[in-house]
Design an enzyme around this catalytic site. Structure first.
Site, PDB file in Angstrom:
ATOM      1  N   GLU A 286      17.651   5.825 -48.285  1.00  0.00           N
ATOM      2  CA  GLU A 286      17.749   6.865 -47.251  1.00  0.00           C
ATOM      3  C   GLU A 286      18.107   6.181 -45.944  1.00  0.00           C
ATOM      4  OE1 GLU A 286      17.895  10.147 -47.588  1.00  0.00           O
ATOM      5  OE2 GLU A 286      17.891   9.613 -49.702  1.00  0.00           O
ATOM      6  N   CYS A 320      15.845   9.544 -37.704  1.00  0.00           N
ATOM      7  CA  CYS A 320      17.136   9.671 -38.381  1.00  0.00           C
ATOM      8  C   CYS A 320      17.638  11.106 -38.255  1.00  0.00           C
ATOM      9  CB  CYS A 320      16.992   9.282 -39.843  1.00  0.00           C
ATOM     10  SG  CYS A 320      15.706  10.211 -40.674  1.00  0.00           S
TER      11      CYS A 320
HETATM   12  N1  LIG Z   1      17.139   8.950 -43.941  1.00  0.00           N
HETATM   13  C1  LIG Z   1      15.857   8.753 -43.701  1.00  0.00           C
HETATM   14  O1  LIG Z   1      14.982   9.357 -44.334  1.00  0.00           O
HETATM   15  C2  LIG Z   1      15.446   7.799 -42.635  1.00  0.00           C
HETATM   16  C3  LIG Z   1      14.117   7.792 -42.198  1.00  0.00           C
HETATM   17  C4  LIG Z   1      13.736   6.877 -41.214  1.00  0.00           C
HETATM   18  C5  LIG Z   1      14.664   6.011 -40.657  1.00  0.00           C
HETATM   19  N2  LIG Z   1      15.942   6.052 -41.095  1.00  0.00           N
HETATM   20  C6  LIG Z   1      16.941   5.167 -40.500  1.00  0.00           C
HETATM   21  O2  LIG Z   1      16.365   3.866 -40.323  1.00  0.00           O
HETATM   22  C7  LIG Z   1      16.950   3.219 -39.211  1.00  0.00           C
HETATM   23  C8  LIG Z   1      15.851   2.718 -38.304  1.00  0.00           C
HETATM   24  O3  LIG Z   1      14.936   1.954 -39.006  1.00  0.00           O
HETATM   25  P1  LIG Z   1      14.956   0.360 -38.993  1.00  0.00           P
HETATM   26  O4  LIG Z   1      15.426  -0.116 -37.672  1.00  0.00           O
HETATM   27  O5  LIG Z   1      13.620  -0.068 -39.470  1.00  0.00           O
HETATM   28  O6  LIG Z   1      16.085   0.058 -40.059  1.00  0.00           O
HETATM   29  P2  LIG Z   1      16.550  -1.374 -40.622  1.00  0.00           P
HETATM   30  O7  LIG Z   1      17.628  -1.090 -41.602  1.00  0.00           O
HETATM   31  O8  LIG Z   1      16.811  -2.330 -39.546  1.00  0.00           O
HETATM   32  O9  LIG Z   1      15.254  -1.904 -41.387  1.00  0.00           O
HETATM   33  C9  LIG Z   1      14.663  -1.175 -42.453  1.00  0.00           C
HETATM   34  C10 LIG Z   1      13.919  -2.155 -43.342  1.00  0.00           C
HETATM   35  O10 LIG Z   1      14.862  -3.005 -43.974  1.00  0.00           O
HETATM   36  C11 LIG Z   1      14.438  -4.349 -43.830  1.00  0.00           C
HETATM   37  N3  LIG Z   1      15.586  -5.257 -43.953  1.00  0.00           N
HETATM   38  C12 LIG Z   1      16.376  -5.746 -42.978  1.00  0.00           C
HETATM   39  N4  LIG Z   1      17.333  -6.550 -43.515  1.00  0.00           N
HETATM   40  C13 LIG Z   1      17.137  -6.550 -44.857  1.00  0.00           C
HETATM   41  C14 LIG Z   1      17.771  -7.176 -45.949  1.00  0.00           C
HETATM   42  N5  LIG Z   1      18.825  -7.969 -45.793  1.00  0.00           N
HETATM   43  N6  LIG Z   1      17.300  -6.951 -47.202  1.00  0.00           N
HETATM   44  C15 LIG Z   1      16.242  -6.137 -47.389  1.00  0.00           C
HETATM   45  N7  LIG Z   1      15.583  -5.524 -46.393  1.00  0.00           N
HETATM   46  C16 LIG Z   1      16.015  -5.726 -45.136  1.00  0.00           C
HETATM   47  C17 LIG Z   1      13.737  -4.342 -42.491  1.00  0.00           C
HETATM   48  O11 LIG Z   1      12.913  -5.485 -42.355  1.00  0.00           O
HETATM   49  C18 LIG Z   1      12.952  -3.054 -42.585  1.00  0.00           C
HETATM   50  O12 LIG Z   1      11.793  -3.231 -43.360  1.00  0.00           O
HETATM   51  C19 LIG Z   1      17.837   4.251 -38.546  1.00  0.00           C
HETATM   52  O13 LIG Z   1      19.167   4.026 -38.937  1.00  0.00           O
HETATM   53  C20 LIG Z   1      17.325   5.565 -39.120  1.00  0.00           C
HETATM   54  O14 LIG Z   1      18.265   6.601 -39.091  1.00  0.00           O
HETATM   55  C21 LIG Z   1      16.350   6.914 -42.075  1.00  0.00           C
HETATM   56  N1  LIG Z   2      11.605  13.454 -41.819  1.00  0.00           N
HETATM   57  C1  LIG Z   2      11.760  13.314 -40.400  1.00  0.00           C
HETATM   58  C2  LIG Z   2      12.739  12.252 -40.025  1.00  0.00           C
HETATM   59  C3  LIG Z   2      12.559  10.926 -40.678  1.00  0.00           C
HETATM   60  C4  LIG Z   2      13.521   9.932 -40.123  1.00  0.00           C
HETATM   61  O1  LIG Z   2      13.407   9.330 -39.136  1.00  0.00           O
HETATM   62  C5  LIG Z   2      12.226  14.628 -39.801  1.00  0.00           C
HETATM   63  O2  LIG Z   2      12.485  15.573 -40.535  1.00  0.00           O
HETATM   64  O3  LIG Z   2      12.338  14.706 -38.586  1.00  0.00           O
END
Ligand SMILES: NC(=O)c1ccc[n+]([C@@H]2O[C@H](COP(=O)([O-])OP(=O)(O)OC[C@H]3O[C@@H](n4cnc5c(N)ncnc54)[C@H](O)[C@@H]3O)[C@@H](O)[C@H]2O)c1
Ligand SMILES: N[C@@H](CCC=O)C(=O)O
Length: 515
Positions: A286, A320
């Site tokens: 995600e 997100c």
């Molecule tokens: N779609 C969703 O449900 C959802 C929900 C929450 C956040 N997000 C997204 O997450 C992002 C913000 O979160 P973030 O800054 O923690 O994201 P990120 O991708 O920087 O990190 C996410 C996780 O991945 C790990 N990671 C980093 N490099 C890696 C590698 N090479 N291999 C494996 N793991 C690795 C990080 O340590 C962390 O635990 C935003 O883009 C946001 O939109 C999406």
């Molecule tokens: N599930 C949350 C978003 C998670 C991602 O950052 C929402 O619906 O706002």
């Protein structure tokens, strides 16, 4: 019989008693600030010299905790233990696994304000956002426990008179759970719970900015009776531990939530079959969003303005699902923009230890710089009408920022900023507005403010996002009510908190016995 699932209610902090209860939670968190947290591998605590220092993004001087940092050797050890533990855990009774989740949910519910207070400190969340994060963690545990109970006997299939056929779901194996910092409790706990309640064992690698809340969750799982080795806690560098585990031949699946960049890297690396690997790894990913609120001429414009502000600036736009594009039909554009600017200028920004602060900091120096850089880009691509400034003297604070008159192809209309920045774009008509909304590689959330039934139907068909909302904002999905996940580069549309989610952690087995 378990009682039917209902989502955890949010706390009203205007009620004095609730406010005091939250303050008590903050005191509890203060009592354990700056403690050390070890890795947990097979139930054993393992301390390392190298530490991840978790700080309060609203006050860089305040250390939340020092967390041991796993190396590849620790990751390998944890993998071997998880692999071994899987042999017994896969045969454990689903009812028992669900009971552990129900008990864990009850423990968190009793310590609800403490967990939310920890999110205030470690992630810089305002009280209401922290309360929603904890409520969602409880919801995930309650919901996935019930889902497991409903899936445990499989699904009936036909049998002829000479045979007895069954169709059951069995677990996959060792799963790597890689979680983000922005829903540091809910998403981390939800991904972990789904993986182990389905009968898998887990290596949990939380985000490096928020590892303490994950360590506290591990303690809750232990208290709830989770056997050693089922969930192993291995915080560490994404590049070192993350890559190693993603590529490991014994990794059966990866459950990732985070950025597009890291998600794509994991997806690519997981696809490669390594020596000794006897399966194709599954990836649940995600990722990011570039979410749009569309407002047409028939809409309740006050509701539209309030929805844009809440979706753009709640938790400083670090969701997100956050609204980073407001696409407004030209005949109501000026009115909506004026009202959004007016509301925004009254928002308070500061350290969210104070309950009245609307917007806290962004998560760290890197995020601060990245967002300010996008603000500079925005100054070229649009007209700055609110905010635009940052202050990182004590914490990483950025004003809620609005750019008006941005063209549909501008960078700030296409790239995920993940901060308190929203771009306003004018649309000729509703079809044009939907085209603009779809003009991104993401497809996570969106909202349409309208009183026009044909516009609702058009958006239902053509607005290509995983979570589409009408006459409300585009954030705040609730487990079991609005299953959450996106299309295109927003990920694999795994729909966390939905009826299909656990199936992604299992494989179906058909058995046929001749009578
Ligand atoms: N779609 C969703 O449900 C959802 C929900 C929450 C956040 N997000 C997204 O997450 C992002 C913000 O979160 P973030 O800054 O923690 O994201 P990120 O991708 O920087 O990190 C996410 C996780 O991945 C790990 N990671 C980093 N490099 C890696 C590698 N090479 N291999 C494996 N793991 C690795 C990080 O340590 C962390 O635990 C935003 O883009 C946001 O939109 C999406
Ligand atoms: N599930 C949350 C978003 C998670 C991602 O950052 C929402 O619906 O706002």
């Amino acid at each position: 019989m378990v009682v039917p699932y209902k989502h955890e209610p949010f706390t009203d902090f205007l009620v004095e008693e609730n406010k005091h209860a939250f303050e008590a939670g903050l005191k509890v968190v203060h009592s354990y600030l700056n403690h050390d947290y070890d890795l947990v591998i097979g139930g054993e605590r393992v301390a390392t010299k190298d530490k991840i220092i978790s700080i309060n993004p609203a006050n860089k001087e305040e250390i939340i905790g020092s967390v041991s940092k796993a190396t590849r050797e620790h990751a390998e050890k944890a993998m071997q233990i998880a692999d071994e533990t899987f042999k017994s855990w896969r045969k454990s009774k689903p009812e028992m696994r669900a009971d552990i989740l129900f008990r864990a949910a009850a423990i968190v519910r009793r310590r609800k304000h403490e967990f939310s207070a920890l999110l205030v400190k470690e992630a810089g969340k305002p009280w209401n956002e922290a309360d929603a994060d904890t409520a969602e963690a409880i919801d995930f545990m309650e919901y996935y426990g019930r889902q497991m109970l409903s899936l445990k006997d499989g699904i009936p299939v036909e049998s002829r008179q000479i045979e007895y056929n069954r169709f059951n779901y069995i677990p996959l194996g060792v799963g790597i759970v890689i979680s983000p910092w922005n829903f540091a409790f809910a998403i981390m706990a939800g991904m972990t719970s789904a993986a182990f309640v389905s009968g898998n064992t887990v290596l949990l690698k939380p985000a490096s900015t928020t590892p303490v809340v994950a360590a506290k969750f591990i303690e809750v799982l232990e208290e709830a009776g989770l056997p050693p080795g089922v969930v192993n806690y291995v915080p560490g560098s994404g590049a070192e531990v993350g890559d190693y585990l993603v590529e490991h031949p014994r990794t059966r699946f990866i459950s990732f939530t985070g950025s597009r960049e890291v998600g794509v890297r994991i997806y690519e690396r997981a696809a490669k079959v390594h020596e000794g690997q006897i399966w194709l790894k599954r990836v649940i990913a995600e990722m990011g969003g570039k979410d749009t609120i569309v407002v047409d001429s028939s809409a309740d414009l006050e509701l539209a303005a309030q929805s844009i502000v809440a979706s753009a600036f709640g938790f400083s736009g670090q969701k997100c699902s956050a609204c980073s594009r407001a696409v407004i039909l030209e005949d109501v554009y000026d009115r909506v923009l004026t009202r959004v600017v007016e509301i925004t200028k009254n928002l308070t920004v500061g350290n969210t230890k104070d309950s009245t602060i609307y917007m806290g900091p962004v998560i760290d120096q890197a995020a601060y710089e990245k967002i300010l850089n996008y603000i500079e880009i925005g100054k070229v691509e649009g007209r700055l009408v609110a905010g635009g400034n940052g202050d990182n003297s004590q914490g990483f604070f950025i004003e809620p920022t609005i750019f008006a008159d941005v063209s549909e192809n501008a960078r700030i209309m296409k790239e995920e900023i993940f901060g308190p920045v929203v771009a306003f774009c004018k649309a000729r008509d509703f079809d044009h507005a939907i085209d603009i909304a779809n003009n991104t590689e993401y497809g996570l959330t969106g909202a349409v403010l309208t009183n026009n039934r044909s516009h609702i139907e058009k958006a239902r068909e053509d607005f290509h996002v995983g979570n589409l909302y009408f006459n409300r904002g585009c954030t705040g999905a609730i487990v079991g009510y609005q299953p959450f996940g996106g299309f295109n580069m927003s990920g694999t549309d795994s729909k966390a908190g939905g009826p299909d989610y656990l199936l992604l952690h299992m494989q179906a087995k058909t058995t046929s016995e001749m009578l």
